[in-house]
Design an enzyme around this catalytic site. Structure first.
Site, PDB file in Angstrom:
ATOM      1  N   ASP A 203       0.848  -1.258   0.026  1.00 22.07           N
ATOM      2  CA  ASP A 203       0.094   0.087  -0.032  1.00 22.07           C
ATOM      3  C   ASP A 203       0.895   1.177   0.274  1.00 22.07           C
ATOM      4  OD1 ASP A 203      -2.845   0.832   0.319  1.00 22.07           O
ATOM      5  OD2 ASP A 203      -1.998   1.874   2.364  1.00 22.07           O
ATOM      6  N   GLU A 268       1.844  -0.746  -4.977  1.00 23.77           N
ATOM      7  CA  GLU A 268       0.753   0.584  -5.414  1.00 23.77           C
ATOM      8  C   GLU A 268       1.606   1.762  -5.373  1.00 23.77           C
ATOM      9  OE1 GLU A 268      -3.322   2.869  -3.993  1.00 23.77           O
ATOM     10  OE2 GLU A 268      -1.522   2.484  -2.540  1.00 23.77           O
TER      11      GLU A 268
HETATM   12  C1  NOJ Z   1      -4.470   3.030  -0.795  1.00 20.28           C
HETATM   13  C2  NOJ Z   1      -5.533   2.119  -0.559  1.00 20.28           C
HETATM   14  O1  NOJ Z   1      -5.863   1.519  -1.782  1.00 20.28           O
HETATM   15  C3  NOJ Z   1      -6.815   2.964  -0.224  1.00 20.28           C
HETATM   16  O2  NOJ Z   1      -8.099   2.187  -0.103  1.00 20.28           O
HETATM   17  C4  NOJ Z   1      -6.481   3.578   1.497  1.00 20.28           C
HETATM   18  O3  NOJ Z   1      -7.414   4.320   1.882  1.00 20.28           O
HETATM   19  C5  NOJ Z   1      -5.012   4.254   1.388  1.00 20.28           C
HETATM   20  N1  NOJ Z   1      -4.016   3.469   0.558  1.00 20.28           N
HETATM   21  C6  NOJ Z   1      -4.675   4.286   2.624  1.00 20.28           C
HETATM   22  O4  NOJ Z   1      -4.014   3.202   3.223  1.00 20.28           O
END
Ligand code: NOJ
Length: 534
Positions: A203, A268
């Site tokens: 993440d 990500e």
């Molecule tokens: C990216 C995640 O995909 C999202 O859903 C989340 O709110 C944020 N990171 C914070 O962790």
């Protein structure tokens, strides 16, 4: 060594919304276990080789699981750790790989680490988070913004200091510059790898290293608040992310994952403001080639324009090397659904594009039946982003509505009113109601093809047409060749194709395009086809 090279596609499950087995209106582990044969195991299965579960860890659910209060357990809402073990074992029996979410940047404020950290200035865990004194006038230490609106700093009465939170104030940022934090997070990776998981989706990977001086960020001269814009874009984020130690911290993660054969890290990272495409993507591939890879979200940022998409794919494939896997992704739990974004049937073309590009595409639950975004009445909004910045179209509830299994009450998702209302298109868009021309048939056929044809999973990509109406490309190796023709226009298109080709998958599965005896093929509006060169 290239890991996961046999995988045809990765399917994202948002556990809250996939299948509720215990009638509380929220999806759970046992619900997923019950439906594993949906993915693989029989001719009727979708035919997908890997699944990714968004967070299922204990959490106050301020950000629906991305606020973790214990990295090494399962929230009772979703089940138990034994349920997870069973899920993993059964998935492996079906030869399905399982990826889980790793949330390194922040914990919940209810994690015991943060509770200790905030308790006193001298607490041994004080430095596990980012604490700073107020400025002399009492304002926050710098101008950084939370991704979810407002300042990224929260004042804490207990010790009279501010703590940093790149997301909600209930999601304090860990201090990755502290080696004890890195050790603890390494232990989290090992905990799940030892249980047998096959990979992590990492993440907000770029945020874990920040400017050591925490300098103010410059205003973005291109930002104008028109009521629909994202207030986070008011600044240029050159200090709050992509800090100087990022590569080192990622490499430390990769070193641990490398001890486990076949495990991968999928990062990500949305297209950045100040990095070129090559700089951005090479960062991730170069961490540990074959093991580490970024999502390519470029398709999410482009208009409906084959020239722009084709140019992006060409540039990206030029960046990807032999040992790298391209990971194209056009939808997830943070983005409007494909069908809603592209207006109904054009989504079929995106499905064909996604599942015929190189590498390992990522699909989002429900896309395979053509689910549309939900319509959420204001009194049922759940997403903190919509609650904090209402009306800007930033809310993520619409793409998180329950999976539509059948035409029974609550779409077969649950026996109870679901946590979010069903999407209004529920009839006839369900798994059960598939005819020969359904989205499901299209995904099913394309996934089978990717499973059977190694060439489609490889890196080879050669552009044939990149125009205002059409995008076409060849995917070939010494043994096989496929050509994919996609008509992005609302008009018929006639194209000359090679002799001896055979149409094998069509965006309307039961309606193969016409190829006349001179080799001219006609494609209808928004029609696409995969041809095999015999
Ligand atoms: C990216 C995640 O995909 C999202 O859903 C989340 O709110 C944020 N990171 C914070 O962790």
């Amino acid at each position: 060594m290239k890991r996961w090279s046999q995988i045809n596609a990765l399917y994202q499950i948002y556990p809250r919304s996939f299948r509720d087995s215990n009638g509380d209106g929220v999806g759970d582990m046992r619900g997923i276990i019950e439906r594993l044969d949906y993915f693989k195991g029989s001719d009727d299965s979708l035919g997908v080789d890997a699944i990714w579960l968004s967070p299922f860890y204990p959490s106050p659910m301020a950000d629906f699981g991305y606020d973790v209060s214990d990295y090494c357990d399962v929230d009772p809402l979703f089940g138990t750790i034994d349920d997870f073990q069973e899920l993993l074992a059964k998935a492996h029996d079906l030869d399905i790989k399982v990826m889980i979410d790793f949330v390194p940047n922040h914990t919940s404020d209810e994690h015991s680490w943060f509770e200790e950290s905030r308790s006193s200035l001298g607490n041994p865990r004080r430095d596990w988070y980012v604490w700073r004194d107020p400025q002399p006038d009492g304002s926050p230490p710098n101008n950084w913004l939370s991704f979810f609106g407002g300042s990224a700093w929260e004042f804490d009465e207990i010790t009279g200091q501010y703590y940093l939170h790149s997301f909600l104030s209930k999601q304090p940022d860990l201090n990755w510059d502290n080696p004890e934090v890195r050790r603890a997070m390494g232990d989290v990776l090992r905990f799940w790898l030892d249980k047998g998981i096959d990979g992590f989706r990492v993440d907000v990977a770029r945020v874990i290293s920040k400017d050591p001086e925490l300098r103010d960020e410059p205003e973005n001269p291109n930002y104008h608040d028109d009521g629909r814009s994202n207030p986070h874009h008011r600044l240029i984020h050159q200090y709050s992310q992509y800090g100087p130690h990022l590569m080192q911290y990622w490499q430390e993660m990769a070193t641990i994952v490398a001890e486990y054969p076949e495990a991968i890290l999928l990062f990500e990272d949305y297209p950045g403001e100040h990095l070129s495409m090559e700089e951005q993507y090479r960062l991730f591939y170069d961490i540990n080639p074959g093991l580490s890879m970024p999502f390519n979200f470029q398709g999410l940022m482009r208009d409906w324009n084959p020239r722009s998409l084709g140019a992006m794919i060409n540039e990206f494939q030029g960046i990807v090397r032999d040992n790298d896997r391209a990971v194209y992704c056009f939808s997830n739990h943070d983005q409007p659904r494909i069908v809603s974004r592209y207006n109904g049937e054009r989504a079929r073309l995106i499905a064909m594009l996604l599942l015929t590009l190189p590498g390992m595409p990522v699909m989002y639950y429900g896309d395979e039946i053509g689910m549309t975004g939900g319509v959420i009445p204001s009194d049922q909004v759940q997403d903190p982003v919509e609650l904090r910045e209402p009306g800007r179209g930033l809310g993520r509830d619409p793409e998180r509505t329950p999976m539509q299994w059948n035409e029974h009450e609550h779409a077969g998702f649950s026996d109870h009113t679901p946590w979010l209302p069903l999407s209004p298109d529920v009839d006839p868009v369900t798994v059960q109601q598939q005819d020969d021309d359904s989205y499901w048939q299209l995904y099913h056929q394309l996934l089978r093809l990717r499973r059977d044809e190694a060439v489609l999973r490889g890196n080879d990509y050669e552009e044939i047409i990149c125009g205002d109406a059409m995008l076409a490309y060849r995917r070939s190796n010494n043994e096989k060749a496929f050509e994919i023709y996609l008509n992005f226009s609302a008009d018929m298109q006639t194209i000359g194709v090679a002799q001896g080709v055979q149409a094998i998958v069509e965006t309307w599965p039961s309606d193969k395009p016409r190829i006349d005896y001179t080799g001219l093929m006609t494609l209808g509006p928004y029609e696409g086809v995969v041809l095999e060169l015999l």
